[in-house]
Design a protein around this motif. Structure first.
Motif, PDB file in Angstrom:
ATOM      1  N   GLN A 115       9.670 107.325  67.732  1.00  0.00           N
ATOM      2  CA  GLN A 115       9.391 108.082  68.960  1.00  0.00           C
ATOM      3  C   GLN A 115       9.070 107.128  70.112  1.00  0.00           C
ATOM      4  N   ALA A 116       8.304 106.070  69.800  1.00  0.00           N
ATOM      5  CA  ALA A 116       7.949 105.090  70.827  1.00  0.00           C
ATOM      6  C   ALA A 116       9.191 104.372  71.335  1.00  0.00           C
ATOM      7  N   LEU A 117      10.115 104.055  70.417  1.00  0.00           N
ATOM      8  CA  LEU A 117      11.363 103.404  70.815  1.00  0.00           C
ATOM      9  C   LEU A 117      12.147 104.310  71.758  1.00  0.00           C
ATOM     10  N   GLU A 118      12.317 105.583  71.361  1.00  0.00           N
ATOM     11  CA  GLU A 118      13.098 106.500  72.187  1.00  0.00           C
ATOM     12  C   GLU A 118      12.472 106.662  73.564  1.00  0.00           C
ATOM     13  N   ALA A 119      11.139 106.697  73.614  1.00  0.00           N
ATOM     14  CA  ALA A 119      10.454 106.863  74.900  1.00  0.00           C
ATOM     15  C   ALA A 119      10.629 105.653  75.800  1.00  0.00           C
ATOM     16  N   SER A 120      10.881 104.483  75.208  1.00  0.00           N
ATOM     17  CA  SER A 120      11.009 103.258  76.000  1.00  0.00           C
ATOM     18  C   SER A 120      12.424 103.042  76.519  1.00  0.00           C
ATOM     19  N   LEU A 121      13.367 103.851  76.058  1.00  0.00           N
ATOM     20  CA  LEU A 121      14.766 103.636  76.391  1.00  0.00           C
ATOM     21  C   LEU A 121      15.172 104.383  77.658  1.00  0.00           C
ATOM     22  N   ILE A 122      16.217 103.866  78.303  1.00  0.00           N
ATOM     23  CA  ILE A 122      16.749 104.466  79.530  1.00  0.00           C
ATOM     24  C   ILE A 122      17.864 105.432  79.156  1.00  0.00           C
ATOM     25  N   ASP A 123      17.793 106.652  79.678  1.00  0.00           N
ATOM     26  CA  ASP A 123      18.861 107.613  79.404  1.00  0.00           C
ATOM     27  C   ASP A 123      20.141 107.161  80.109  1.00  0.00           C
ATOM     28  N   MET A 124      21.235 107.124  79.355  1.00  0.00           N
ATOM     29  CA  MET A 124      22.511 106.672  79.897  1.00  0.00           C
ATOM     30  C   MET A 124      23.577 107.671  79.445  1.00  0.00           C
ATOM     31  N   ASN A 125      23.508 108.871  80.066  1.00  0.00           N
ATOM     32  CA  ASN A 125      24.440 109.948  79.738  1.00  0.00           C
ATOM     33  C   ASN A 125      24.343 110.357  78.270  1.00  0.00           C
ATOM     34  N   GLY A 126      23.119 110.467  77.779  1.00  0.00           N
ATOM     35  CA  GLY A 126      22.910 110.883  76.395  1.00  0.00           C
ATOM     36  C   GLY A 126      22.673 109.725  75.460  1.00  0.00           C
ATOM     37  N   TRP A 127      23.140 108.536  75.810  1.00  0.00           N
ATOM     38  CA  TRP A 127      22.847 107.331  75.051  1.00  0.00           C
ATOM     39  C   TRP A 127      21.493 106.799  75.541  1.00  0.00           C
ATOM     40  N   ARG A 128      20.827 106.045  74.687  1.00  0.00           N
ATOM     41  CA  ARG A 128      19.512 105.516  75.024  1.00  0.00           C
ATOM     42  C   ARG A 128      19.596 104.000  75.096  1.00  0.00           C
ATOM     43  N   LEU A 129      19.495 103.460  76.324  1.00  0.00           N
ATOM     44  CA  LEU A 129      19.703 102.035  76.564  1.00  0.00           C
ATOM     45  C   LEU A 129      18.421 101.234  76.376  1.00  0.00           C
ATOM     46  N   GLN A 130      18.525 100.191  75.591  1.00  0.00           N
ATOM     47  CA  GLN A 130      17.422  99.252  75.379  1.00  0.00           C
ATOM     48  C   GLN A 130      17.662  98.068  76.317  1.00  0.00           C
ATOM     49  N   SER A 131      16.824  97.964  77.337  1.00  0.00           N
ATOM     50  CA  SER A 131      17.061  96.975  78.389  1.00  0.00           C
ATOM     51  C   SER A 131      15.925  95.972  78.478  1.00  0.00           C
ATOM     52  N   SER A 132      16.269  94.747  78.848  1.00  0.00           N
ATOM     53  CA  SER A 132      15.260  93.713  79.033  1.00  0.00           C
ATOM     54  C   SER A 132      14.397  93.972  80.265  1.00  0.00           C
ATOM     55  N   LEU A 133      14.811  94.926  81.097  1.00  0.00           N
ATOM     56  CA  LEU A 133      14.023  95.249  82.291  1.00  0.00           C
ATOM     57  C   LEU A 133      12.621  95.713  81.930  1.00  0.00           C
ATOM     58  N   PHE A 134      12.504  96.406  80.793  1.00  0.00           N
ATOM     59  CA  PHE A 134      11.222  96.981  80.416  1.00  0.00           C
ATOM     60  C   PHE A 134      10.698  96.423  79.102  1.00  0.00           C
ATOM     61  N   HIS A 135      11.188  95.260  78.703  1.00  0.00           N
ATOM     62  CA  HIS A 135      10.778  94.700  77.415  1.00  0.00           C
ATOM     63  C   HIS A 135       9.341  94.185  77.443  1.00  0.00           C
ATOM     64  N   ASP A 136       8.579  94.561  76.437  1.00  0.00           N
ATOM     65  CA  ASP A 136       7.209  94.082  76.272  1.00  0.00           C
ATOM     66  C   ASP A 136       7.137  93.436  74.889  1.00  0.00           C
ATOM     67  N   ASP A 137       7.042  92.132  74.861  1.00  0.00           N
ATOM     68  CA  ASP A 137       7.076  91.407  73.597  1.00  0.00           C
ATOM     69  C   ASP A 137       5.879  91.720  72.703  1.00  0.00           C
ATOM     70  N   LEU A 138       4.846  92.323  73.260  1.00  0.00           N
ATOM     71  CA  LEU A 138       3.666  92.656  72.465  1.00  0.00           C
ATOM     72  C   LEU A 138       3.568  94.149  72.180  1.00  0.00           C
ATOM     73  N   ASP A 139       4.628  94.881  72.435  1.00  0.00           N
ATOM     74  CA  ASP A 139       4.654  96.304  72.090  1.00  0.00           C
ATOM     75  C   ASP A 139       5.114  96.416  70.640  1.00  0.00           C
ATOM     76  N   TYR A 140       4.185  96.240  69.720  1.00  0.00           N
ATOM     77  CA  TYR A 140       4.508  96.190  68.302  1.00  0.00           C
ATOM     78  C   TYR A 140       5.125  97.495  67.797  1.00  0.00           C
ATOM     79  N   VAL A 141       4.639  98.611  68.314  1.00  0.00           N
ATOM     80  CA  VAL A 141       5.104  99.908  67.817  1.00  0.00           C
ATOM     81  C   VAL A 141       6.573 100.127  68.182  1.00  0.00           C
ATOM     82  N   THR A 142       6.917  99.868  69.447  1.00  0.00           N
ATOM     83  CA  THR A 142       8.302 100.040  69.879  1.00  0.00           C
ATOM     84  C   THR A 142       9.229  99.058  69.167  1.00  0.00           C
ATOM     85  N   LYS A 143       8.774  97.826  68.986  1.00  0.00           N
ATOM     86  CA  LYS A 143       9.594  96.835  68.288  1.00  0.00           C
ATOM     87  C   LYS A 143       9.831  97.267  66.843  1.00  0.00           C
ATOM     88  N   ALA A 144       8.821  97.866  66.220  1.00  0.00           N
ATOM     89  CA  ALA A 144       8.988  98.352  64.844  1.00  0.00           C
ATOM     90  C   ALA A 144      10.029  99.465  64.802  1.00  0.00           C
TER      91      ALA A 144
END
Length: 301
Positions: free
Chosen positions: A126-155
């Motif tokens: 859920q944390a991963l999905e919340a961190s992603l950018i909506d891209m016409n239904g696809w969920r983009l994982q972008s370095s724009l919002f990357h937090d290297d210490l966000d352990y939950v999203t990385k998991a």
């Protein structure tokens, strides 16, 4: 592939001491002594290679205990978050100088750990999905919002696709778990994904469309096809019509020969997902303004 294998097989390696003892040459592999690893491990290590399906909560806690007690693991001693996290883990008995012994855990503790582990996996996704950018239904994982210490999203990211890039410097990824109507992708159904050849994903290198099962692994299939790439498309491997290329995601080979050329196999009885990878992404694949085509469910499937 033959040329690649020849190149790989031409490379040899050996400890410097062995090379020196052999007079400056590397002995054939069969003549090199087998050196057993001395790193710490655990009895179930060999049984949990398939982490996504077979790892239990106790396996995870043991691996974490081994990592905490591994002197080669680099600590971020200046990270307040890491220090706070390690302090919390100490309350579970996960600390330096002590290895977790599962035999010391009560059945109630084992059950509680597994309940927490299962809940944590859902929370991470859920944390991963919340961190992603909506891209016409696809969920983009972008370095724009990357937090290297966000352990939950990385998991959550690792749970979807093992070996996902961190911090996404080499490429971006767009996940899709649902079709155009919002329904979870079902391996028993038939879908299409159509790319406009005049508006392909904008990259400086290449893109790839791999298909994974619900646990984040490739799907065994009779044609050994686990993904499609822009290189294959440029080489004319797939059928094209009216300036478009349509891929067919379904468990059985399409009867139509042209559709069979563009078949992306799925697995019956399981959901599936795509994790499109964009190497050398241009701005629209970093800020999410590129409209990836949606996956369309076919009638009667």
């Amino acid at each position: 592939m033959a040329a690649a294998r020849k190149l790989v097989h031409s490379v040899a390696a050996a400890p410097l001491s062995l090379w020196s003892a052999a007079g400056g040459v590397i002995p054939p592999l069969a003549q090199q002594p087998v050196v057993k690893g001395t790193y710490r491990n655990m009895p179930r290590m060999k049984e949990i290679v398939d982490y996504g399906r077979t790892m239990t909560a106790i396996d995870y806690l043991q691996l974490l205990s081994l990592a905490i007690n591994d002197p080669t693991m680099t600590r971020r001693s200046d990270s307040a978050k890491e220090l706070a996290t390690l302090a919390k883990l100490e309350k579970l008995g996960l600390r330096e100088g002590v290895l977790l012994d599962p035999a010391q855990l009560t059945p109630a503790q084992v059950t509680a750990a597994q309940t927490g582990f299962d809940a944590a996996r859902k929370k991470a996704k859920q944390a991963l999905e919340a961190s992603l950018i909506d891209m016409n239904g696809w969920r983009l994982q972008s370095s724009l919002f990357h937090d290297d210490l966000d352990y939950v999203t990385k998991a959550g990211s690792d749970d979807v696709a093992w070996g996902t890039p961190v911090p996404f410097e080499s490429h971006t990824i767009a996940y899709v778990f649902r079709d155009s109507s919002g329904q979870v992708l079902d391996g028993d159904r038939r879908y299409t994904l159509t790319l406009d050849l005049a508006n392909l994903p904008p990259v400086t290198e290449f893109w790839e469309l791999p298909v994974y099962d619900s646990a984040g692994y490739f799907i065994p299939n009779p044609i050994d096809r686990y993904s499609v790439t822009s290189y294959q498309l440029a080489a004319g491997q797939f059928a094209q019509k009216d300036g478009k290329v349509t891929f067919y995601l379904q468990p059985d080979r399409p009867k139509d020969p042209e559709q069979a050329r563009n078949w992306l196999p799925t697995a019956k009885g399981d959901s599936f997902q795509l994790a499109a990878r964009f190497y050398g992404p241009k701005a629209p694949l970093i800020d999410g303004t590129y409209a990836m085509p949606q996956i369309m469910a076919q009638k009667g499937s």
